[in-house]
Design a protein around this motif. Structure first.
Motif, short mmCIF file in Angstrom:
data_model
loop_
_atom_site.label_atom_id
_atom_site.label_comp_id
_atom_site.label_asym_id
_atom_site.label_seq_id
_atom_site.Cartn_x
_atom_site.Cartn_y
_atom_site.Cartn_z
N GLU A 1 50.29 7.64 9.51
CA GLU A 1 51.58 8.07 8.95
C GLU A 1 51.46 9.32 8.10
O GLU A 1 52.45 9.98 7.81
N GLY A 2 50.26 9.64 7.62
CA GLY A 2 50.10 10.77 6.71
C GLY A 2 50.58 10.39 5.32
O GLY A 2 50.53 9.24 4.92
N GLY A 3 51.05 11.35 4.56
CA GLY A 3 51.58 11.09 3.23
C GLY A 3 50.71 11.58 2.10
O GLY A 3 51.11 11.56 0.95
N GLY A 4 49.50 12.03 2.40
CA GLY A 4 48.61 12.56 1.36
C GLY A 4 47.39 11.69 1.14
O GLY A 4 47.33 10.55 1.60
N ALA A 5 46.44 12.25 0.43
CA ALA A 5 45.18 11.56 0.16
C ALA A 5 45.38 10.47 -0.88
O ALA A 5 46.14 10.64 -1.83
N GLU A 6 44.71 9.37 -0.67
CA GLU A 6 44.75 8.24 -1.60
C GLU A 6 44.35 8.70 -3.00
O GLU A 6 43.37 9.41 -3.18
N GLY A 7 45.13 8.34 -3.99
CA GLY A 7 44.81 8.64 -5.37
C GLY A 7 45.24 10.01 -5.87
O GLY A 7 45.06 10.32 -7.04
N GLU A 8 45.79 10.86 -5.00
CA GLU A 8 46.20 12.20 -5.43
C GLU A 8 47.66 12.29 -5.84
O GLU A 8 48.12 13.34 -6.26
N HIS A 9 48.41 11.19 -5.67
CA HIS A 9 49.82 11.12 -6.09
C HIS A 9 50.67 12.27 -5.53
O HIS A 9 51.49 12.85 -6.23
N GLU A 10 50.46 12.58 -4.24
CA GLU A 10 51.17 13.68 -3.63
C GLU A 10 52.57 13.28 -3.15
O GLU A 10 53.46 14.12 -3.09
N ASN A 11 52.75 12.01 -2.79
CA ASN A 11 54.06 11.54 -2.31
C ASN A 11 54.65 12.46 -1.25
O ASN A 11 55.80 12.88 -1.35
N ILE A 12 53.87 12.75 -0.25
CA ILE A 12 54.27 13.67 0.81
C ILE A 12 55.13 12.95 1.83
O ILE A 12 54.84 11.84 2.24
N ARG A 13 56.20 13.63 2.24
CA ARG A 13 57.05 13.15 3.33
C ARG A 13 56.89 14.10 4.50
O ARG A 13 57.06 15.32 4.34
N VAL A 14 56.55 13.57 5.67
CA VAL A 14 56.36 14.37 6.87
C VAL A 14 57.72 14.65 7.50
O VAL A 14 58.56 13.74 7.62
N VAL A 15 57.93 15.91 7.89
CA VAL A 15 59.19 16.33 8.52
C VAL A 15 58.85 17.04 9.83
O VAL A 15 58.22 18.10 9.81
N GLU A 16 59.22 16.42 10.96
CA GLU A 16 59.08 17.13 12.24
C GLU A 16 60.40 17.86 12.47
O GLU A 16 61.45 17.24 12.63
N MET A 17 60.32 19.18 12.44
CA MET A 17 61.50 20.03 12.52
C MET A 17 61.52 20.79 13.85
O MET A 17 60.49 21.35 14.25
N PRO A 18 62.67 20.83 14.53
CA PRO A 18 62.76 21.63 15.74
C PRO A 18 62.38 23.09 15.46
O PRO A 18 62.76 23.64 14.41
N LEU A 19 61.64 23.69 16.36
CA LEU A 19 61.20 25.07 16.16
C LEU A 19 62.38 26.03 16.02
O LEU A 19 62.32 26.99 15.24
N ALA A 20 63.48 25.77 16.73
CA ALA A 20 64.66 26.62 16.60
C ALA A 20 65.22 26.57 15.18
O ALA A 20 65.65 27.59 14.63
N GLU A 21 65.20 25.38 14.57
CA GLU A 21 65.67 25.26 13.19
C GLU A 21 64.71 25.96 12.22
O GLU A 21 65.15 26.61 11.26
N LEU A 22 63.41 25.84 12.46
CA LEU A 22 62.43 26.52 11.63
C LEU A 22 62.67 28.03 11.69
O LEU A 22 62.67 28.71 10.65
N ALA A 23 62.89 28.57 12.88
CA ALA A 23 63.16 30.00 13.04
C ALA A 23 64.46 30.40 12.34
O ALA A 23 64.51 31.44 11.67
#
Length: 187
Positions: free
Chosen positions: A137-159
């Motif tokens: 699932e990802g989310g960051g390294a254990e113990g680093e308190h990153e609280n990362i949320r993964v976002v898969e974004m369409p390339l057209a939206e990124l552009a």
């Protein structure tokens, strides 16, 4: 005459080191300049060419919170180089943050993140992936308190976000523009 550092006074040492350098400029003038040093880093834009998406992360960045009140920033996975090569660190960071086990990396370049204040050089990569390479699932390294949320974004939206000036993270903007320039067929 060449510029030279005459003295460096360390004023803080923690996750980063901060110093004040006394510098003699090429014209002989002496000035003080601040230096922030926390090592070099990697930044990677994983993208799935079949589904037409990029894997980005949302994460709290306290300096952005301080400067603008932004609670999170959308950005390409990144991290400091620890042990090993930049490529090994790039794969580790993407796995920790997004859960994607990358194969090949496409080098974009190595640049200073902000040469006016920081010694950090960031190694930038593009990396194609597919669904089978998403192993956690990802989310960051254990113990680093990153609280990362993964976002898969369409390339057209990124552009479109790049075009509208909405990518506030420089490495992410650079990588999005590099992907468009090198692989225009994806857009």
């Amino acid at each position: 005459m060449k510029a030279e550092i005459l003295d460096l006074r360390l004023v803080h040492e923690g996750w980063s080191r901060f110093g004040v350098a006394r510098v003699r400029l090429a014209d002989g003038t002496e000035v003080e300049r601040e230096i922030e040093d926390h090592g070099n880093s990697v930044g990677i834009l994983p993208y799935d060419p079949v589904r037409g998406v990029a894997a980005l992360v949302r994460e709290l960045r306290v300096p952005a919170l301080y400067a603008t009140g932004a609670q999170t920033q959308l950005e390409a996975p990144a991290g400091l180089i620890e042990e090993g090569t930049p490529e090994e660190n790039a794969r580790r960071e993407v796995l920790e943050e997004t859960g994607i086990a990358l194969g090949d990396l496409e080098p974009v370049g190595t640049t200073y993140s902000c040469a006016g204040i920081s010694t950090e050089r960031i190694h930038l990569y593009l990396a194609a992936y597919d669904r089978a390479e998403r192993v956690t699932e990802g989310g960051g390294a254990e113990g680093e308190h990153e609280n990362i949320r993964v976002v898969e974004m369409p390339l057209a939206e990124l552009a479109a976000r790049a075009d509208r000036g909405e990518l506030t993270d420089l490495k992410t903007l650079t990588l999005a523009l590099a992907l468009r320039a090198r692989h225009p067929e994806l857009f």
